[in-house]
Design an enzyme around this catalytic site. Sequence first.
Site, PDB file in Angstrom:
ATOM      1  N   SER A  80       0.881  -1.178   0.000  1.00  0.00           N
ATOM      2  CA  SER A  80       0.000   0.000   0.000  1.00  0.00           C
ATOM      3  C   SER A  80       0.909   1.215   0.000  1.00  0.00           C
ATOM      4  O   SER A  80       2.084   1.123   0.381  1.00  0.00           O
ATOM      5  CB  SER A  80      -0.857   0.001   1.273  1.00  0.00           C
ATOM      6  OG  SER A  80      -1.449   1.259   1.501  1.00  0.00           O
ATOM      7  N   TYR A 123      -1.212  -1.079  10.373  1.00  0.00           N
ATOM      8  CA  TYR A 123      -1.350  -1.376   8.933  1.00  0.00           C
ATOM      9  C   TYR A 123      -0.067  -0.989   8.201  1.00  0.00           C
ATOM     10  O   TYR A 123       0.452  -1.754   7.387  1.00  0.00           O
ATOM     11  CB  TYR A 123      -2.552  -0.594   8.382  1.00  0.00           C
ATOM     12  CG  TYR A 123      -2.841  -0.830   6.916  1.00  0.00           C
ATOM     13  CD1 TYR A 123      -3.533  -1.965   6.493  1.00  0.00           C
ATOM     14  CD2 TYR A 123      -2.458   0.094   5.945  1.00  0.00           C
ATOM     15  CE1 TYR A 123      -3.822  -2.178   5.149  1.00  0.00           C
ATOM     16  CE2 TYR A 123      -2.742  -0.108   4.602  1.00  0.00           C
ATOM     17  CZ  TYR A 123      -3.428  -1.243   4.211  1.00  0.00           C
ATOM     18  OH  TYR A 123      -3.713  -1.461   2.891  1.00  0.00           O
TER      19      TYR A 123
HETATM   20  N1  LIG Z   1      -8.828  -0.518  -1.278  1.00  0.00           N
HETATM   21  C1  LIG Z   1      -7.785   0.251  -1.055  1.00  0.00           C
HETATM   22  O1  LIG Z   1      -7.856   1.489  -1.099  1.00  0.00           O
HETATM   23  C2  LIG Z   1      -6.432  -0.383  -0.783  1.00  0.00           C
HETATM   24  C3  LIG Z   1      -5.293   0.422  -0.868  1.00  0.00           C
HETATM   25  C4  LIG Z   1      -4.046  -0.148  -0.659  1.00  0.00           C
HETATM   26  C5  LIG Z   1      -3.931  -1.509  -0.399  1.00  0.00           C
HETATM   27  N2  LIG Z   1      -5.045  -2.270  -0.312  1.00  0.00           N
HETATM   28  C6  LIG Z   1      -4.859  -3.703  -0.067  1.00  0.00           C
HETATM   29  O2  LIG Z   1      -5.620  -4.462  -0.968  1.00  0.00           O
HETATM   30  C7  LIG Z   1      -5.988  -5.703  -0.358  1.00  0.00           C
HETATM   31  C8  LIG Z   1      -7.517  -5.827  -0.237  1.00  0.00           C
HETATM   32  O3  LIG Z   1      -8.093  -5.644  -1.395  1.00  0.00           O
HETATM   33  P1  LIG Z   1      -9.387  -4.830  -1.793  1.00  0.00           P
HETATM   34  O4  LIG Z   1      -9.245  -3.387  -1.519  1.00  0.00           O
HETATM   35  O5  LIG Z   1      -9.546  -5.331  -3.175  1.00  0.00           O
HETATM   36  O6  LIG Z   1     -10.500  -5.312  -0.723  1.00  0.00           O
HETATM   37  P2  LIG Z   1     -11.938  -5.981  -0.811  1.00  0.00           P
HETATM   38  O7  LIG Z   1     -12.583  -5.663   0.467  1.00  0.00           O
HETATM   39  O8  LIG Z   1     -12.646  -5.641  -2.074  1.00  0.00           O
HETATM   40  O9  LIG Z   1     -11.588  -7.538  -0.869  1.00  0.00           O
HETATM   41  C9  LIG Z   1     -10.977  -8.197   0.190  1.00  0.00           C
HETATM   42  C10 LIG Z   1     -11.151  -9.688  -0.025  1.00  0.00           C
HETATM   43  O10 LIG Z   1     -10.370 -10.362   0.953  1.00  0.00           O
HETATM   44  C11 LIG Z   1     -11.118 -11.482   1.420  1.00  0.00           C
HETATM   45  N3  LIG Z   1     -10.633 -11.852   2.743  1.00  0.00           N
HETATM   46  C12 LIG Z   1     -10.745 -11.146   3.896  1.00  0.00           C
HETATM   47  N4  LIG Z   1     -10.214 -11.838   4.914  1.00  0.00           N
HETATM   48  C13 LIG Z   1      -9.754 -13.010   4.398  1.00  0.00           C
HETATM   49  C14 LIG Z   1      -9.123 -14.147   4.957  1.00  0.00           C
HETATM   50  N5  LIG Z   1      -8.868 -14.228   6.279  1.00  0.00           N
HETATM   51  N6  LIG Z   1      -8.788 -15.188   4.153  1.00  0.00           N
HETATM   52  C15 LIG Z   1      -9.066 -15.122   2.820  1.00  0.00           C
HETATM   53  N7  LIG Z   1      -9.671 -14.061   2.226  1.00  0.00           N
HETATM   54  C16 LIG Z   1     -10.017 -13.017   3.011  1.00  0.00           C
HETATM   55  C17 LIG Z   1     -12.553 -10.951   1.458  1.00  0.00           C
HETATM   56  O11 LIG Z   1     -13.488 -11.999   1.518  1.00  0.00           O
HETATM   57  C18 LIG Z   1     -12.605 -10.146   0.164  1.00  0.00           C
HETATM   58  O12 LIG Z   1     -13.007 -10.949  -0.923  1.00  0.00           O
HETATM   59  C19 LIG Z   1      -5.403  -5.670   1.026  1.00  0.00           C
HETATM   60  O13 LIG Z   1      -4.141  -6.291   1.021  1.00  0.00           O
HETATM   61  C20 LIG Z   1      -5.313  -4.181   1.291  1.00  0.00           C
HETATM   62  O14 LIG Z   1      -4.399  -3.877   2.312  1.00  0.00           O
HETATM   63  C21 LIG Z   1      -6.289  -1.742  -0.486  1.00  0.00           C
END
Ligand SMILES: NC(=O)c1ccc[n+]([C@@H]2O[C@H](COP(=O)([O-])OP(=O)(O)OC[C@H]3O[C@@H](n4cnc5c(N)ncnc54)[C@H](O)[C@@H]3O)[C@@H](O)[C@H]2O)c1
Length: 256
Positions: A141, A154
Site C-alpha cells: 500500500s 497497517y
Molecule cells: N482498497 C484500497 O484502497 C487499498 C489500498 C491499498 C492496499 N489495499 C490492499 O488491498 C488488499 C484488499 O483488497 P481490496 O481493496 O480489493 O479489498 P476488498 O474488500 O474488495 O476484498 C478483500 C477480499 O479479501 C477477502 N478476505 C478477507 N479476509 C480473508 C481471509 N482471512 N482469508 C481469505 N480471504 C479473506 C474478502 O473476503 C474479500 O473478498 C489488502 O491487502 C489491502 O491492504 C487496499
Amino acid sequence: MRMIDKRVIITAAASGMGRAGSIRFAAEGAKIAAVDIDQDSLNETIDEIRNAGGEAHGILADLSNSDSCRSSMIEARNALGGIDVLWAHAGCPGPTGIEEVELDQYEQTMDLNVRSAFLTAAEVIKPMRVAGGGSIIFTASIGGLVGSMLSPVYSATKSAIVGMTRSMAYRLAKENIRVNTICPGLTDTPMLPKFLSRGADAAQSAKNTEKYRAEVPMGRLAKPEEIASAVLFLASDDASYVTGISLPVDGGFICH
Ligand SMILES: NC(=O)c1ccc[n+]([C@@H]2O[C@H](COP(=O)([O-])OP(=O)(O)OC[C@H]3O[C@@H](n4cnc5c(N)ncnc54)[C@H](O)[C@@H]3O)[C@@H](O)[C@H]2O)c1
C-alpha cells in the site's frame, strides 16, 4: 493475449482488486485459482470467468490461519497442474490506534497481512524452481511507503511486505523467480470505506472518503481494474527484467 495458459493463483480474489485481477488475467488467457474466505462472492468471480469462456477454480480458505495458507496453495496448484504466478493480495485494515491497541488485534493484522503473504509465497517457490521460474506479486500500500495518520499497525505490515519483497527478489533472482509488490493508493473497493472510517457512521465515512480523495493529485480514486493492469504488467514477460520493486499505483498520492 499476454498470459496464455499461465497458471495463476490470486488470494483475496472474491472482491475488489483481486476479483478485477482474476477476471483480467483470465481474459488474457490465464488459468485462475481464486482463493478467498467468502464462498458466495468467490462463486460469483468464478462464474463470471467461466461464463466468459475462461478457466477458474475456487479455493475456500481463511488465510489468517497458517495451515490454510499452505493447504490452499497445494489445492490451487493441484487444480491448475502447476504454478507460474502468485498474486498474494490478502490483507485487512487492522486497528487504528497505538496505545489502545489490543495484542490480538495487532496479531490478527500481522497474521493476515504479513504471515499469509510469507507462507503462500514460501509454498510456491519450490514448484516454481522446478518449473524453471515464476513471478510472485505481493500487495502492500502507499501506507507502506509513506506515513499515515490512519493506522500505524497497517503501515507496519505493508512496510514489512516492501522489505520482504527486496530480500526475496534478491535471493530468488538467479532462479528466474521475480518478486515484486504493488502499492495501491486509494482504490474504490469495499475495503476503502472500512479503512478510512473504522468505527464511523455512513455520513462520516462519506466525508472521510471525500477528504482523502481531495488529496489525490489526480483527484479521483483508482478503479480496481487499474490496479489489476499494473499487476498484470508485473506478472507478465513484459516485466522480465523487473524484480524487487514496490510499484505505487496511486494517482500521484505520494508525490506530496
Ligand atoms: N482498497 C484500497 O484502497 C487499498 C489500498 C491499498 C492496499 N489495499 C490492499 O488491498 C488488499 C484488499 O483488497 P481490496 O481493496 O480489493 O479489498 P476488498 O474488500 O474488495 O476484498 C478483500 C477480499 O479479501 C477477502 N478476505 C478477507 N479476509 C480473508 C481471509 N482471512 N482469508 C481469505 N480471504 C479473506 C474478502 O473476503 C474479500 O473478498 C489488502 O491487502 C489491502 O491492504 C487496499
